[in-house]
Design a protein around this motif. Structure first.
Motif, short mmCIF file in Angstrom:
data_model
loop_
_atom_site.label_atom_id
_atom_site.label_comp_id
_atom_site.label_asym_id
_atom_site.label_seq_id
_atom_site.Cartn_x
_atom_site.Cartn_y
_atom_site.Cartn_z
N ASP A 180 -2.90 7.71 -1.18
CA ASP A 180 -4.31 7.33 -1.13
C ASP A 180 -5.16 8.17 -2.07
O ASP A 180 -6.28 8.53 -1.73
CB ASP A 180 -4.83 7.47 0.31
CG ASP A 180 -3.95 6.77 1.33
OD1 ASP A 180 -3.87 7.26 2.46
OD2 ASP A 180 -3.35 5.74 0.98
N GLY B 96 -2.65 -0.30 -1.87
CA GLY B 96 -3.64 -0.72 -0.89
C GLY B 96 -4.67 -1.71 -1.41
O GLY B 96 -5.06 -1.68 -2.59
N TRP C 290 -8.17 -1.54 -3.40
CA TRP C 290 -8.83 -0.45 -2.68
C TRP C 290 -9.07 0.70 -3.64
O TRP C 290 -8.19 1.07 -4.43
CB TRP C 290 -7.95 -0.01 -1.52
CG TRP C 290 -8.52 1.07 -0.67
CD1 TRP C 290 -9.82 1.22 -0.27
CD2 TRP C 290 -7.81 2.18 -0.10
NE1 TRP C 290 -9.97 2.34 0.52
CE2 TRP C 290 -8.75 2.94 0.64
CE3 TRP C 290 -6.48 2.59 -0.14
CZ2 TRP C 290 -8.39 4.10 1.32
CZ3 TRP C 290 -6.11 3.74 0.55
CH2 TRP C 290 -7.07 4.48 1.27
N SER D 94 -6.34 3.43 -3.67
CA SER D 94 -4.94 3.05 -3.78
C SER D 94 -4.25 3.87 -4.87
O SER D 94 -4.68 3.87 -6.03
CB SER D 94 -4.82 1.56 -4.10
OG SER D 94 -3.48 1.17 -4.27
N SER E 161 1.16 -4.48 -2.64
CA SER E 161 0.12 -3.87 -1.80
C SER E 161 -0.12 -4.68 -0.55
O SER E 161 0.15 -5.89 -0.50
CB SER E 161 -1.20 -3.75 -2.58
OG SER E 161 -1.08 -2.83 -3.64
N ALA F 107 -5.37 -1.70 3.22
CA ALA F 107 -5.40 -0.24 3.41
C ALA F 107 -6.81 0.30 3.51
O ALA F 107 -7.01 1.43 3.97
CB ALA F 107 -4.68 0.45 2.25
N CYS G 284 -6.44 3.53 8.66
CA CYS G 284 -6.52 3.00 7.31
C CYS G 284 -5.69 3.83 6.36
O CYS G 284 -5.23 4.93 6.70
CB CYS G 284 -7.97 2.91 6.83
SG CYS G 284 -8.86 4.49 6.82
N THR H 74 -2.80 3.58 2.74
CA THR H 74 -1.51 2.96 2.43
C THR H 74 -0.47 3.32 3.47
O THR H 74 0.59 2.68 3.55
CB THR H 74 -1.04 3.40 1.03
OG1 THR H 74 -1.00 4.83 0.98
CG2 THR H 74 -1.98 2.89 -0.05
N GLY I 148 -0.02 0.15 5.25
CA GLY I 148 0.68 -0.92 4.54
C GLY I 148 2.18 -0.74 4.49
O GLY I 148 2.94 -1.71 4.61
#
Length: 694
Positions: free
Chosen positions: A437, A476, A492, A495, A526, A529, A547, A549, A552
């Motif tokens: 992230d 994400g 995102w 990401s 992805s 996220a 929240c 990645t 995910g």
């Protein structure tokens, strides 16, 4: 009367008979054939046959018994149905929301359910905060009639002149849409009807609001006064609205139904959708087309998914049960191993990470076996993978947190780890990791502009395991649902993505958008996220959202478990198939073309990579469509699956039928009695006419 010539006793012959026996002495009795008059002989058609004794019609008797039995059964069943309907009606209207005494504010009656507070957790990948959310509260209702009473003849029942679906209204009570999709800012649900020609006596209108799981959230009864003196209201508008705090959308989201009862009968069913900004397991299943796999029986059964993480909290097992109960999932099948011993494994680090990983895999693959490998901390994550690989213990292995090496001296360590991952790929174990992230080139850890870790050690810093070519790296997006269906996605801003400065580009990493820079690039694909559209999960005893990645990666691992079950064998390294499908069947992925990730230059954060057509550094190939991924990887095509009604739809449908039955009970009884009367009258005539000759 004739007498027997032998014993002198009187006797009587059966009419029309010419001989018989005396019942006293047994003497044979004979009579001459009766003579006919001349008139009778000349007019044979006028002869009246001798009457015969009437006999009971056995067929008519059986028919009558059958009719009576059927009628009794019908009446009994209907009475039972009505009684059960009354029970359901009373239980539905019976205050499953706690209320305080009624208070009056002007001409508006207000009912305020009691308010309680409960913590709900917000966890963002590698950090978390706790907020306080309120339970359902603050419900208001009001009545408005716009027409004065007038005098006319009185009909027998009310009629609905106009009605809307349940509506959302803004803060000024202006209607928004007939089917309202709520977020945290639109907090009112609103329902109204217009009744035409309202006559005496007074009438009651009751609203019953059912949540998506069929629980009564709120009920309210309004009274329309008696116009009196033979007068009536040409139109009477009445409405009910409820207030839902935005934070409650986490656990109140879904398709609601509103039953409008008029004088005790359910006359109207209205619908609206309460949408949370946070995504439920059902929302993820719908968005990424996982629901048809699960409905077709591909639930990860017989597949083992290994999750490598630090430890578990004291509430871990009760949290998993709470999650299963909240979303109607079967009990999770979990095995815990601790290859590094138990030291340091009694706390989840980051907070809620292990719980979230298990819940998201379980939500996508409800029947998969989850092997939870607890390693104590970041320094032990590689040994967790070694345990799975060396013991060939799972079909899929996933991790959310990453570990970092920096400096030339650690290059050998990174390459040695990669060799172990190659061994896992050789065993056809599918390896999945979060891309992390930290934005473009992993330079922005959680949006922070303080510290210089990454800038100080670039370009000699290596994140593992996501950059390994043997892993599928999951980036994400920010997912938007329309109702419960896929709406759109944007990249995102946190990401993680960028080129590796150690691993060269694998031969399979080609296709539209893939840069020709000779380096392994991530992410590969992805899923949702963003913290503005996070996943709902159950942690520390309460629902909250999660929240990053880190959501995910395990979610995708669960989807892959369903595909492995369908394939009947391990699918191994996914990446060659993913990039091939992106070129040959691009609809396998939602191509995300909007949204940029952040980049840090010195102490300044700005716009880094941006999503574009094809592969990009923010979302990779895009987000997956599970049904098409199933066809491309497992070569399985699904039959069309028809969605079944929800519990609330079934319940309200039953209430409609039953309450309507109560309303029409007198008419039904009259019909049954009429049929019985006609049937019995016909059979009585048949009985009187003599025995059945058929």
């Amino acid at each position: 009367m004739p007498f027997c010539p032998k014993c002198g006793q009187p006797y009587e012959l059966v009419p029309g008979a010419t001989q018989g026996f005396c019942e006293f002495c047994g003497n044979a009795l004979r009579l001459a054939a009766p003579t006919k008059s001349a008139e009778a002989l000349s007019s044979p058609t006028s002869q009246t046959p001798a009457p015969t004794a009437r006999a009971k019609n056995p067929r008519s008797s059986k028919t009558r018994k059958r009719v009576l039995a059927v009628a009794a059964v019908v009446i009994f069943l209907f009475a039972a149905l009505v009684s059960y309907g009354a029970y359901l009606n009373l239980s539905s209207l019976g205050g499953q929301s706690t209320t305080q005494p009624l208070t009056t504010r002007g001409s508006t009656t207000v009912t305020n359910p009691s308010t309680t507070t409960q913590p709900s957790t917000t966890t963002s990948g590698q950090k978390s905060t706790t907020t306080i959310h309120s339970s359902p509260s603050s419900v208001s209702t009001s009545i408005n009639h716009s027409s004065a009473a007038s005098t006319t003849s009185q009909p027998t029942s009310l009629s609905i002149a106009d009605s809307t679906l349940a509506e959302g209204v803004d803060s000024n009570y202006q209607p928004v849409n007939r089917t309202q999709v709520f977020d945290t800012n639109a907090r009112f649900a609103y329902s109204w009807i217009n009744l035409a020609n309202v006559y005496s006596p007074s009438h009651n209108v009751t609203w019953v609001w059912l949540t998506s799981w069929g629980q009564v959230y709120f009920r309210y009864q309004a009274t329309i006064p008696d116009p009196g003196n033979g007068r009536h209201y040409p139109n009477w508008y009445t409405y009910c609205d409820i207030y839902i705090k935005g934070s409650n959308a986490i656990y109140l989201a879904g398709s609601w139904q509103v039953g409008v009862y008029i004088d005790g009968a359910l006359d109207l069913v209205q619908n609206f959708t309460l949408q949370s900004p946070y995504v439920t397991p059902q929302g993820i299943r719908s968005a990424y087309d996982v629901a048809p796999l699960i409905q077709s029986g591909y639930t990860g059964k017989g597949v083992t998914v290994a999750i490598i993480n630090s430890g578990i909290d004291n509430t871990f097992y009760s949290d998993i049960k709470g999650f299963d109960a909240a979303y109607g999932l079967p009990n999770a099948n979990i095995t815990v191993v601790e290859p590094n011993g138990s030291q340091g494994t009694n706390v989840e680090e980051p907070q809620g990470e292990t719980t979230a990983d298990v819940e998201f895999v379980h939500a996508m693959a409800p029947d998969a076996h989850i092997l939870l490998v607890l390693v104590g901390g970041l320094s032990g994550f590689f040994t967790g993978f070694s345990y799975v690989i060396d013991n060939n213990a799972a079909d899929i292995a996933t991790v959310s947190p990453s570990w970092a090496w920096w400096g030339q001296g650690n290059q050998g360590t990174v390459l040695a780890e990669n060799s172990e991952f190659a061994k896992g790929a050789g065993q056809n174990i599918t390896l999945i990791a979060a891309s992390n992230d930290w934005g473009s080139n992993n330079t922005v850890p959680w949006g922070s502009i303080t510290g210089d870790f990454w800038t100080a050690h670039l370009p000699y810093s290596w994140l593992m395991p996501q950059y390994s070519q043997y892993f599928t790296a999951v980036g994400g997006t920010a997912l938007t649902l329309i109702g419960s269906r896929y709406g759109s996605e944007a990249g995102w801003n946190q990401s993680g993505g960028g080129p590796s400065n150690l691993f060269s580009r694998p031969s399979w990493q080609t296709g539209p958008g893939v840069p020709n820079n000779n380096f392994r690039v991530i992410p590969d694909l992805s899923l949702d996220a963003s913290c503005s559209t996070g996943y709902t999960f159950f942690w520390n005893g309460h629902l909250g959202y999660f929240c990053g990645t880190s959501g995910g990666a395990p979610t995708f691992a669960g989807i892959v478990a369903d595909i492995v079950q369908a394939a009947g064998k391990r699918v191994g390294l996914l990446n060659p198939m993913l990039y091939s499908l992106a070129s040959s069947a691009p609809s396998t992925f939602h191509d995300v073309t909007g949204g940029c990730s952040l980049v840090k230059t010195g102490s300044v954060i700005g716009t880094g990579y941006c999503s574009s057509a094809g592969w990009d550094y923010v979302t990779g190939l895009g987000s997956p469509d599970a049904v098409k991924l199933l066809g491309g990887i497992a070569h399985v095509q699904l039959a069309q699956v028809t969605n079944m009604p929800t519990g609330s739809e079934l319940r309200l449908g039953a209430l409609v039928a039953i309450s309507r039955g109560v309303l029409y009970l007198p008419y039904l009884i009259a019909v049954v009695v009429s049929i019985l009367s006609l049937t019995l009258s016909q059979r009585r005539r048949e009985w009187r006419s003599g025995p059945d000759q058929s």
